[in-house]
Write a protein that holds these residues in place. Structure first.
Motif, PDB file in Angstrom:
ATOM      1  N   VAL A 120       0.862  -1.180   0.000  1.00 47.80           N
ATOM      2  CA  VAL A 120       0.000   0.000   0.000  1.00 47.80           C
ATOM      3  C   VAL A 120       0.898   1.230   0.000  1.00 47.80           C
ATOM      4  N   ARG A 121       0.644   2.136  -0.921  1.00 43.51           N
ATOM      5  CA  ARG A 121       1.279   3.455  -0.962  1.00 43.51           C
ATOM      6  C   ARG A 121       0.154   4.447  -0.714  1.00 43.51           C
ATOM      7  N   ALA A 122       0.348   5.410   0.168  1.00 49.79           N
ATOM      8  CA  ALA A 122      -0.735   6.332   0.526  1.00 49.79           C
ATOM      9  C   ALA A 122      -0.205   7.742   0.743  1.00 49.79           C
ATOM     10  N   THR A 123      -1.099   8.693   0.520  1.00 52.40           N
ATOM     11  CA  THR A 123      -0.791  10.094   0.767  1.00 52.40           C
ATOM     12  C   THR A 123      -2.092  10.839   1.017  1.00 52.40           C
ATOM     13  N   THR A 124      -1.991  11.994   1.638  1.00 53.73           N
ATOM     14  CA  THR A 124      -3.156  12.858   1.808  1.00 53.73           C
ATOM     15  C   THR A 124      -3.030  14.023   0.835  1.00 53.73           C
ATOM     16  N   ILE A 125      -4.134  14.301   0.160  1.00 54.44           N
ATOM     17  CA  ILE A 125      -4.173  15.337  -0.867  1.00 54.44           C
ATOM     18  C   ILE A 125      -5.135  16.425  -0.408  1.00 54.44           C
ATOM     19  N   GLY A 126      -4.718  17.660  -0.516  1.00 56.77           N
ATOM     20  CA  GLY A 126      -5.529  18.792  -0.067  1.00 56.77           C
ATOM     21  C   GLY A 126      -6.602  19.166  -1.070  1.00 56.77           C
ATOM     22  N   ALA A 127      -7.472  18.212  -1.368  1.00 59.60           N
ATOM     23  CA  ALA A 127      -8.562  18.444  -2.329  1.00 59.60           C
ATOM     24  C   ALA A 127      -9.687  17.473  -2.006  1.00 59.60           C
ATOM     25  N   PRO A 128     -10.911  17.803  -2.417  1.00 59.58           N
ATOM     26  CA  PRO A 128     -12.029  16.900  -2.165  1.00 59.58           C
ATOM     27  C   PRO A 128     -11.921  15.631  -3.013  1.00 59.58           C
ATOM     28  N   PRO A 129     -12.587  14.544  -2.586  1.00 62.16           N
ATOM     29  CA  PRO A 129     -12.510  13.277  -3.319  1.00 62.16           C
ATOM     30  C   PRO A 129     -12.852  13.397  -4.806  1.00 62.16           C
ATOM     31  N   GLU A 130     -13.794  14.251  -5.171  1.00 61.76           N
ATOM     32  CA  GLU A 130     -14.171  14.380  -6.587  1.00 61.76           C
ATOM     33  C   GLU A 130     -12.996  14.866  -7.434  1.00 61.76           C
ATOM     34  N   ALA A 131     -12.215  15.803  -6.917  1.00 59.32           N
ATOM     35  CA  ALA A 131     -11.050  16.306  -7.642  1.00 59.32           C
ATOM     36  C   ALA A 131      -9.958  15.243  -7.727  1.00 59.32           C
ATOM     37  N   GLY A 183      -9.270  17.305   3.119  1.00 59.25           N
ATOM     38  CA  GLY A 183      -8.676  16.687   1.932  1.00 59.25           C
ATOM     39  C   GLY A 183      -9.153  15.268   1.722  1.00 59.25           C
ATOM     40  N   THR A 184      -8.310  14.512   1.062  1.00 56.75           N
ATOM     41  CA  THR A 184      -8.621  13.127   0.714  1.00 56.75           C
ATOM     42  C   THR A 184      -7.394  12.271   0.932  1.00 56.75           C
ATOM     43  N   ARG A 185      -7.584  11.148   1.565  1.00 57.73           N
ATOM     44  CA  ARG A 185      -6.501  10.164   1.687  1.00 57.73           C
ATOM     45  C   ARG A 185      -6.590   9.258   0.466  1.00 57.73           C
ATOM     46  N   LEU A 186      -5.513   9.205  -0.297  1.00 65.75           N
ATOM     47  CA  LEU A 186      -5.428   8.335  -1.466  1.00 65.75           C
ATOM     48  C   LEU A 186      -4.566   7.140  -1.113  1.00 65.75           C
ATOM     49  N   GLU A 187      -5.097   5.940  -1.349  1.00 60.00           N
ATOM     50  CA  GLU A 187      -4.353   4.704  -1.110  1.00 60.00           C
ATOM     51  C   GLU A 187      -4.289   3.921  -2.411  1.00 60.00           C
ATOM     52  N   ALA A 188      -3.107   3.450  -2.763  1.00 58.42           N
ATOM     53  CA  ALA A 188      -2.916   2.579  -3.922  1.00 58.42           C
ATOM     54  C   ALA A 188      -2.507   1.203  -3.392  1.00 58.42           C
ATOM     55  N   HIS A 199       8.959  -1.790  -8.123  1.00 58.95           N
ATOM     56  CA  HIS A 199       7.510  -1.615  -8.076  1.00 58.95           C
ATOM     57  C   HIS A 199       7.116  -0.549  -7.053  1.00 58.95           C
ATOM     58  N   LYS A 200       7.738  -0.560  -5.887  1.00 55.22           N
ATOM     59  CA  LYS A 200       7.423   0.455  -4.865  1.00 55.22           C
ATOM     60  C   LYS A 200       7.720   1.855  -5.387  1.00 55.22           C
ATOM     61  N   VAL A 201       8.844   2.006  -6.071  1.00 54.42           N
ATOM     62  CA  VAL A 201       9.208   3.308  -6.632  1.00 54.42           C
ATOM     63  C   VAL A 201       8.189   3.719  -7.695  1.00 54.42           C
ATOM     64  N   ALA A 202       7.817   2.792  -8.560  1.00 55.92           N
ATOM     65  CA  ALA A 202       6.861   3.099  -9.631  1.00 55.92           C
ATOM     66  C   ALA A 202       5.490   3.457  -9.057  1.00 55.92           C
ATOM     67  N   THR A 203       5.031   2.699  -8.070  1.00 60.39           N
ATOM     68  CA  THR A 203       3.721   2.975  -7.483  1.00 60.39           C
ATOM     69  C   THR A 203       3.732   4.300  -6.734  1.00 60.39           C
ATOM     70  N   TRP A 204       4.801   4.575  -6.010  1.00 63.31           N
ATOM     71  CA  TRP A 204       4.895   5.853  -5.311  1.00 63.31           C
ATOM     72  C   TRP A 204       4.898   7.006  -6.314  1.00 63.31           C
ATOM     73  N   SER A 205       5.535   6.816  -7.454  1.00 59.66           N
ATOM     74  CA  SER A 205       5.557   7.833  -8.501  1.00 59.66           C
ATOM     75  C   SER A 205       4.140   8.100  -9.027  1.00 59.66           C
ATOM     76  N   ILE A 206       3.353   7.060  -9.202  1.00 57.09           N
ATOM     77  CA  ILE A 206       1.953   7.209  -9.635  1.00 57.09           C
ATOM     78  C   ILE A 206       1.172   8.014  -8.597  1.00 57.09           C
ATOM     79  N   VAL A 207       1.332   7.661  -7.336  1.00 51.96           N
ATOM     80  CA  VAL A 207       0.619   8.360  -6.256  1.00 51.96           C
ATOM     81  C   VAL A 207       1.020   9.833  -6.224  1.00 51.96           C
ATOM     82  N   LYS A 208       2.307  10.131  -6.397  1.00 49.80           N
ATOM     83  CA  LYS A 208       2.756  11.525  -6.385  1.00 49.80           C
ATOM     84  C   LYS A 208       2.192  12.301  -7.574  1.00 49.80           C
ATOM     85  N   ARG A 209       2.128  11.669  -8.755  1.00 46.38           N
ATOM     86  CA  ARG A 209       1.551  12.350  -9.919  1.00 46.38           C
ATOM     87  C   ARG A 209       0.066  12.624  -9.697  1.00 46.38           C
ATOM     88  N   ILE A 210      -0.647  11.691  -9.086  1.00 46.84           N
ATOM     89  CA  ILE A 210      -2.064  11.920  -8.776  1.00 46.84           C
ATOM     90  C   ILE A 210      -2.191  13.077  -7.790  1.00 46.84           C
TER      91      ILE A 210
END
Length: 150
Positions: free
Chosen positions: A10-21, A99-104, A128-139
């Protein structure tokens, strides 16, 4: 099944935006997951071409993945199969304060000797961890509102 090793992450981050965004950012990022396309073909992915409904919904396909569930703006489930692995990538969006907690979530198995070698090259190397974290950061970058500069 003997010799079948499961991988979960699981890779996760909190994003300062509503879930719809954040949902829109997830959809945008998922649309480009199967690139480069030569790699999708080289590992013999089941799904090699984008097809199905847009925006992404159950039955949509992006190279390397098939959308098996979409519950906007809370959960997107992608399944994939290629010659070395069977895998699921699930994006969960949970309201978190302002915000929204995003989990991959990744769940994969690597059958056979070739699967074990692929796991060594992609999972055990931490690629894989690096690639998935990169996806989460781009989101996160796509999902957060642009702040005006003064």
């Amino acid at each position: 099944m003997a010799g079948l090793r499961r991988y979960r992450d699981v890779r996760a981050t909190t994003i300062g935006a509503p879930p719809e965004a954040v949902w829109r950012a997830v959809l945008d990022q998922v649309e480009v997951l199967g690139q480069p396309d030569w790699y999708v073909r080289a590992i013999n992915c089941r799904d090699t071409r984008a097809s199905g409904p847009r925006p992404l919904a159950a039955g949509s396909v992006v190279p390397g993945f098939q959308v098996t569930a979409a519950d906007p703006p809370g959960c997107l489930v992608l399944d994939g199969v290629h010659r070395f692995s069977v895998y699921t990538l699930t994006f969960r969006l949970v309201p978190d304060g302002d915000g929204t907690r995003l989990e991959a979530h990744t769940d994969a198995t690597f059958p056979g000797v070739l699967g074990a070698v692929y796991r060594l090259l992609v999972i055990d190397s931490r690629l894989h961890k690096v690639a998935t974290w990169s996806i989460v950061k781009r989101i996160r970058r796509r999902g957060e509102p642009v702040r005006s500069r003064r």
